[in-house]
Motif scaffolding. Structure first.
Motif, PDB file in Angstrom:
ATOM      1  N   GLY A 208      49.841  12.487  20.530  1.00  0.00           N
ATOM      2  CA  GLY A 208      48.428  12.132  20.392  1.00  0.00           C
ATOM      3  C   GLY A 208      47.602  13.309  20.865  1.00  0.00           C
ATOM      4  N   ASN A 279      40.218  20.233  17.682  1.00  0.00           N
ATOM      5  CA  ASN A 279      41.344  19.704  18.469  1.00  0.00           C
ATOM      6  C   ASN A 279      41.883  18.424  17.821  1.00  0.00           C
ATOM      7  OD1 ASN A 279      39.445  17.793  19.008  1.00  0.00           O
ATOM      8  ND2 ASN A 279      39.451  18.050  21.230  1.00  0.00           N
ATOM      9  N   GLY A 328      48.443   8.640  18.419  1.00  0.00           N
ATOM     10  CA  GLY A 328      47.561   8.827  17.258  1.00  0.00           C
ATOM     11  C   GLY A 328      48.180   9.668  16.152  1.00  0.00           C
TER      12      GLY A 328
END
Ligand code: AMP
Length: 400
Positions: A208, A279, A328
């Motif tokens: 993630g 990012n 994620g």
């Protein structure tokens, strides 16, 4: 037993309320952009169906944010509790504290031990300390529990936790690999135990904004890519991951200040540092598709690092029965999963590319005859925390 779990970010507060042992979420709420006059607050009571989203609401600090949430939690229309006394405990996914590696009541001593490690976790410990102090001042009688992210990794043998440094540094300062993402890897280990029984070799990839790989034998962590701090392992959203320590004195000798160097390592590094784009992997994937070479390099560097850890952990475990992607990126990026898994046929992974591309949410990415099963399992760190607190309180190991 009503247990509230609070996840504190540098600019966010997330809450889930459970009535354990049921793992159903009774209330789910989130404040984003804490510290601003245009914060966003969303709240959902799954029992009554009440749901509300406030945009542009002033939440100038954690105290404002927590008061707002408590107002809804106890509100006439929105509330799930008649009185705060119904709440048994508030649990936090705390990161680390000097000398406290398990599950602990958040006393002043424990908070002082978290403060002692602010330098090791500068982005994580200060927000938690502040939010916990606010909760304590608002609800002084409630049990507050920290489930430290390092807890799951205390089973790693010392030979893998020790750094090859003067041994006195380990004894005197506690310098060794501690490991993080314990709530997530622990949750994944429990999911696999439910499928596989007691004996299994699992490599859990939490990918993630922050990422780590964990080798798990029969439910216990036996190695992890994180080290003493969260600055190690695979590249993170804006943190470097593994880095040769001598880069630092060299850059100092070149005229950069320590502040600039640390800024590069933990704010301007990682996927952002390599790609120069963002990012967020979604932006980086888009840029790579549009022909941006540095974006493509960032994705390759990320996948290479994951493959390297999987290879190392495969050997340490003596094989791999399960490979799990979560977080994620792990749950959503078919591209990253494909780039990793197509290189693992030498480790017994028969990858189903079509299933990977079609998958939304939970599912299987390996073919039925694959010796290693590859799964995507959405992580649920809050359930892990609520469960741990419920078990400890029920066993009388925490004040009730
Ligand atoms: P987490 O910290 O687990 O919430 O993960 C956040 C990261 O997951 C984001 O920064 C994105 O890089 C990544 N992510 C989320 N959704 C997607 C997606 N659909 N495709 C690729 N990456 C994603």
């Amino acid at each position: 037993m009503l247990i509230l779990v609070c996840n504190v970010g540098s600019t966010s507060l997330k809450y889930k309320l459970f009535n354990m042992p049921s793992t159903d979420i009774l209330v789910e709420a989130k404040t984003e952009r804490v510290g601003r006059t245009d914060a966003i607050f969303s709240y959902r009571n799954n029992l009554s169906g009440f749901s509300e989203k406030l945009e542009e609401v002033p939440v100038l600090g954690y105290a404002d944010g927590i008061r707002l949430f408590l107002r809804y939690l106890l509100g006439e229309k929105s509330g799930a509790l008649r009185s705060i006394d119904e709440l048994e405990a508030i649990g936090f996914k705390t990161v680390l504290a000097k000398g406290y590696y398990g599950v602990h009541e958040l006393t002043e001593e424990v908070l002082a031990a978290m403060e002692a490690y602010v330098r090791v976790a500068p982005a994580h410990n200060p927000p938690y300390i502040e939010a916990i102090r606010v909760f304590r001042s608002l609800l002084p009688d409630r049990l507050m529990v920290g489930c430290f992210e390092t807890a799951f990794h205390t089973t790693i043998p010392l030979s893998r936790r020790i750094y090859a440094l003067p041994y006195e540094w380990y004894e005197e300062y506690g310098i060794c690999r501690l490991g993080y993402h314990g709530a997530s890897h622990g949750y994944i280990a429990r999911c696999i135990r439910e499928r596989a029984g007691e004996h299994f070799r699992l490599i859990s990839c939490h990918m993630g904004g922050s990422g780590s790989i964990c080798a798990i034998q029969d439910g216990k962590s036996v190695d992890t890519s994180f080290g003493f701090s969260l600055q190690t392992g695979i590249p993170h959203a804006n943190r470097a991951g593994d880095l040769d320590a001598y880069v630092i004195p060299f850059l100092l000798s070149q005229g950069l200040s320590m502040e600039e160097i640390l800024d590069g390592i933990d704010k301007k590094g990682g996927l952002l540092g390599i790609s120069g784009v963002s990012n967020d992997l979604r932006d980086i994937q888009q840029a790579a598709e549009a022909g941006n070479d540095r974006a493509a390099l960032a994705i390759d560097a990320f996948c290479d690092a994951v493959v390297k850890y999987i290879g190392a952990f495969y050997t340490e475990l003596g094989g791999m029965d399960y490979l799990v992607f979560t977080g994620g990126i792990g749950e959503n990026s078919a591209l990253v999963r494909e780039k990793i898994c197509t290189r693992l046929s030498c480790l017994g992974v028969k990858f189903d590319s079509e299933a990977n591309r079609a998958l939304r949410g939970e599912g299987v990415l390996s073919t039925p005859d694959s010796p290693a099963r590859v799964l995507v399992l959405p992580t649920n760190e809050e359930v892990g925390i609520a469960r741990t607190i419920y078990e400890k309180v029920s066993a009388g190991e925490l004040r009730s």
